[in-house]
Design an enzyme around this catalytic site. Sequence first.
Site, short mmCIF file in Angstrom:
data_model
loop_
_atom_site.label_atom_id
_atom_site.label_comp_id
_atom_site.label_asym_id
_atom_site.label_seq_id
_atom_site.Cartn_x
_atom_site.Cartn_y
_atom_site.Cartn_z
CG ASP A 197 115.05 -22.15 -3.83
OD1 ASP A 197 113.87 -22.43 -3.60
OD2 ASP A 197 115.77 -21.52 -3.02
CG ASP A 255 110.99 -24.74 -3.21
OD1 ASP A 255 110.34 -25.66 -2.68
OD2 ASP A 255 111.02 -23.58 -2.75
CG ASP A 265 114.20 -23.51 -0.12
OD1 ASP A 265 115.17 -22.72 -0.22
OD2 ASP A 265 113.11 -23.29 -0.69
P1 ATP Z 1 116.28 -19.22 1.81
O1 ATP Z 1 117.73 -19.40 2.05
O2 ATP Z 1 115.53 -18.90 3.05
O3 ATP Z 1 115.68 -20.36 1.06
P2 ATP Z 1 115.71 -17.78 -0.60
O4 ATP Z 1 116.03 -16.41 -1.08
O5 ATP Z 1 116.23 -18.91 -1.42
O6 ATP Z 1 116.17 -17.90 0.90
P3 ATP Z 1 113.06 -18.85 -1.14
O7 ATP Z 1 111.83 -18.75 -0.29
O8 ATP Z 1 113.60 -20.20 -1.36
O9 ATP Z 1 114.12 -17.87 -0.47
O10 ATP Z 1 112.68 -18.17 -2.51
C1 ATP Z 1 113.62 -17.89 -3.54
C2 ATP Z 1 113.01 -16.97 -4.57
O11 ATP Z 1 112.00 -17.67 -5.29
C3 ATP Z 1 112.34 -15.74 -3.95
O12 ATP Z 1 112.84 -14.59 -4.60
C4 ATP Z 1 110.87 -15.88 -4.24
O13 ATP Z 1 110.31 -14.67 -4.66
C5 ATP Z 1 110.82 -16.92 -5.35
N1 ATP Z 1 109.70 -17.85 -5.14
C6 ATP Z 1 109.55 -18.70 -4.12
N2 ATP Z 1 108.42 -19.42 -4.22
C7 ATP Z 1 107.83 -19.01 -5.37
C8 ATP Z 1 106.62 -19.37 -6.07
N3 ATP Z 1 105.79 -20.29 -5.60
N4 ATP Z 1 106.36 -18.73 -7.21
C9 ATP Z 1 107.20 -17.80 -7.70
N5 ATP Z 1 108.34 -17.43 -7.10
C10 ATP Z 1 108.65 -18.01 -5.96
MN MN Z 2 115.64 -20.90 -1.03
MN MN Z 3 112.40 -21.97 -2.10
#
Ligand code: ATP
Ligand code: MN
Ligand code: MN
Length: 370
Positions: A207, A294, A205
């Site tokens: 963020d 997100d 995703d």
């Molecule tokens: P990817 O490339 O798979 O997206 P990512 O490290 O960006 O890898 P994410 O699942 O997008 O993974 O999450 C990013 C960070 O945000 C993580 O460290 C997670 O702990 C935090 N996070 C995700 N969702 C929430 C939430 N609902 N509340 C608080 N923190 C969150």
């Molecule tokens: Mn992510």
């Molecule tokens: Mn995310």
Amino acid sequence: QTSLPGTSLPAVSQYACQRRTTLDNHNKLLTDALEVLAENCEFNDSKGPCLGFRRAASVLKSLTTALSCLQDAVGLPCLGDESKNVIEEIFVCGSSSRVEDILADERYQTLKLFTSVFGVGPKTAEKWYRRGLRSLEEICADSSIHLNRMQEAGFLYYEDISKPVTVAEAKAMDCIIKEAASCFGSGVTINLTGGFRRGKTFGHDVDFILTVPEPGKEDGLLPMVIGRLRSQGLLLFSDFQESTFDLNKMPSHRFEAMDHFQKCFLILKLRTALEEGKQRGPTRRRDWKAVRVDLVVPPVDRYAFCLLGWSGSTQFERDLRRFARLERGMLLDNHGLYDKAANTFLPAKTEEDIFAHLGLDYIEPWQRNA
Ligand code: ATP
Ligand code: MN
Ligand code: MN
């Protein structure tokens, strides 16, 4: 810096927040194997063993050289007997039979498939597996299964959102979000966070963290951004969560992974250029791709904590909190840092401030791929 006895090699910390872990993983064969074991434990709801394998994988990711035998791992923290057995088997046989068995296991394969759908966690995947379901088609065809709104969208856009998001797509999304937020005023700041901030070239995703200069004035921001995306025809799915943040309530409850800031989990349309030659012809191809996005909006005085918490990796975050609690008597989460002895919240404008409060050397986002 301390050294391992009898060597000049610096000792590796048991905490990921005291290690620098880039994306340059010299032990991928080993860490991939350990992560399969961790994931399988997660499917079996074995939290302890799962964490054990994740910690072992994380330590190996931080090494600047490749291990070539089990002896090379002597002195490394977080390597339990099970992890060591797997590592040894890989050195001796080229692969681990335990890992190979899991990869060939129908239950593992099915749960992995089901949890790859947006909105489907291990619990739901398990329920469907127990009902005898084995494929996504079978789930969609089963009228007795109730899907929630998120899962509906997860199936509807599965083909697109199961594909990795590229850096170029993340940048294009950055422009879309900036444009959508611009009418809220010039003071809005928008930063890419998550995996892309750590330098990853692919993600599941994109963020973003958004805020405004004055605390308390951020409330209307997300509803406006979502409204604008909708009017532009880009909004495919939105799960908006109102803020439940209240600093006065803390830290009476346990510090959790989820935070209380206003946020939304979206699926957005990203316009893609049609490949030359495919534009005309009998079947007109779609000129967009569905992408998971997100957005989180903390009040500006909580920004540094939220940015640190959303930048990941998950393993890095876990160890930051564990370090704060066990080594410093402090509670850290996405909202703040609480000093138990002084009975006070510590302020921070930047991530550097938080590392300094914890007495940690600053670790750059691209060194947090633990
Ligand atoms: P990817 O490339 O798979 O997206 P990512 O490290 O960006 O890898 P994410 O699942 O997008 O993974 O999450 C990013 C960070 O945000 C993580 O460290 C997670 O702990 C935090 N996070 C995700 N969702 C929430 C939430 N609902 N509340 C608080 N923190 C969150
Ligand atoms: Mn992510
Ligand atoms: Mn995310």
